[in-house]
Design a protein around this motif. Structure first.
Motif, PDB file in Angstrom:
ATOM      1  N   GLU A  83       0.827  -1.205   0.000  1.00 25.96           N
ATOM      2  CA  GLU A  83       0.000   0.000   0.000  1.00 25.96           C
ATOM      3  C   GLU A  83       0.864   1.259   0.000  1.00 25.96           C
ATOM      4  O   GLU A  83       0.655   2.174  -0.822  1.00 25.96           O
ATOM      5  N   LEU A 102      -2.455  -7.210  -4.277  1.00 24.80           N
ATOM      6  CA  LEU A 102      -2.414  -5.749  -4.368  1.00 24.80           C
ATOM      7  C   LEU A 102      -2.099  -5.211  -2.975  1.00 24.80           C
ATOM      8  O   LEU A 102      -1.160  -4.438  -2.793  1.00 24.80           O
ATOM      9  N   THR A 103      -2.881  -5.621  -1.999  1.00 25.26           N
ATOM     10  CA  THR A 103      -2.604  -5.418  -0.575  1.00 25.26           C
ATOM     11  C   THR A 103      -3.184  -6.629   0.155  1.00 25.26           C
ATOM     12  O   THR A 103      -3.980  -7.376  -0.408  1.00 25.26           O
ATOM     13  N   ALA A 109      -6.862  -2.422   0.169  1.00 25.56           N
ATOM     14  CA  ALA A 109      -7.014  -2.467  -1.287  1.00 25.56           C
ATOM     15  C   ALA A 109      -8.013  -1.412  -1.755  1.00 25.56           C
ATOM     16  O   ALA A 109      -7.822  -0.790  -2.807  1.00 25.56           O
ATOM     17  N   TYR A 308      -8.454  -5.687  -5.637  1.00 25.92           N
ATOM     18  CA  TYR A 308      -9.418  -5.474  -4.554  1.00 25.92           C
ATOM     19  C   TYR A 308     -10.407  -6.634  -4.462  1.00 25.92           C
ATOM     20  O   TYR A 308     -10.688  -7.158  -3.376  1.00 25.92           O
TER      21      TYR A 308
END
Length: 339
Positions: A83, A102-103, A109, A308
């Motif tokens: 992030e 992504l995170t 996300a 996400y």
């Protein structure tokens, strides 16, 4: 960033995945070179940079991204660091290839998703490399053609020789099955709406306390039912397989029968031992596609919405694992930027 010359890339994270990407960009990918590497371990960053002409080592991602000789960023650091690295890249308006996840969670996300929307354009490609695998591409094209009719069921098998040190039961869901989450969404064009995790008797080869294997079931908004066998301590090899069952036929990939030998009264072949072996070509195509798109001033491939969505499905999967039964996926409405 569109430019006629070579794309100058900073690689954040120089562990096994990051170091392999450095090698790939320098030796396999056309149109790009590595000009910076970043790692919290200064000695490791220096060692990697020493093998690349004109490459500067850093311990701070922000310093690398502010450098005049960096046009784009490849993030291969551990998920909890993504992030901050992504938001820093946005601040410098740099295009990013971010390894999955992504995170690590849906809330962070979503923050990344909102930050990218504030830029007014996509800047992130997420490293779901199966979308670039030759067999998966063929399966996707066949399903999209409609020749087999509507997909009804999708079966996945995902096996590893052994789990990495320190792995826990939930990591089978959010570090391994996350690939099936993304590839299911991509192959079918559906969102996953609910997850169920069944827990057979653990293998004797699994570390103490780890629930391995697991049997994961997805429901989708298109009416398909999807199952995943995840077995990360199978002991014999690395296997990723998928079979689509449709109204007028089936299609299966991942059997690994590129070459079968017959000799000394036996027939057989070989089984890949890890993901870098099995998906080497897919990683090559993924990075080349990112470089080509970035040089054109475009972003293609799986994006922040896909990252996400995978995080949200992973959270539902972990709830299902912990609590038993079925857990619904909680997704925000898909923003216009990602439609």
């Amino acid at each position: 960033m569109a430019q006629p010359g070579t794309l100058r890339v900073a690689v954040v994270g120089t562990g096994r995945m990051g170091a392999d990407h450095v090698r790939r960009i320098q030796q396999v990918t056309s149109g790009a070179r590595v000009t910076a590497v970043v790692d919290v371990d200064a000695e490791r960053a220096e060692a990697v940079a020493a093998g690349v002409d004109g490459c500067t080592p850093y311990t701070d991602p922000a310093a690398a991204m502010a450098a005049d000789d960096v046009d784009a960023v490849l993030i291969a650091s551990p998920g909890p660091a993504h992030e901050a690295a992504l938001l820093t890249a946005f601040a410098h308006d740099l295009p990013v290839l971010c390894e999955k996840p992504l995170t690590p969670d849906a809330a962070s996300a979503l923050r990344v998703l909102e930050a990218e929307q504030s830029l007014g354009r996509r800047r992130v490609q997420v490293g779901f490399m199966r979308r670039y695998d030759a067999e998966y591409l063929k399966l996707k094209a066949l399903l999209d053609s409609g020749q087999l009719g509507r997909p009804l069921l999708l079966h996945h098998r995902h096996r590893n020789v052994a789990s990495p040190p320190g792995w826990r039961s939930e990591m089978l869901v959010n570090d391994s099955v996350v690939h099936e989450m993304d590839v299911t969404r991509w192959l079918l064009g559906h969102e996953i709406t609910a997850v169920t995790v069944l827990r057979p008797t653990p293998s004797a080869n699994a570390p103490d306390g780890m629930q391995d294997p697991q049997f994961v079931v997805f429901e989708t908004d298109g009416g398909a039912v999807v199952d995943v066998e995840i077995f990360v301590n199978c002991g014999f090899g690395y296997q990723v397989q998928a079979e689509a069952v449709c109204e007028r036929g089936t299609a299966r990939i991942g059997d690994g029968h590129a070459m079968v030998t017959n000799m000394a009264g036996r027939w057989g072949g070989t089984i890949a031992q890890d993901y870098l072996d099995r998906f080497a070509d897919a990683y090559d195509r993924e990075v080349q596609a990112w470089v080509d798109a970035t040089r054109r001033g475009e972003v293609t491939g799986p994006g922040a919405w896909d990252g996400y969505a995978a995080a949200a499905v992973s959270e539902a999967g972990v709830r299902a694992l912990d609590q038993g039964g079925r857990a619904e996926v909680e997704l925000v409405e898909r923003p216009p930027l990602y439609r």
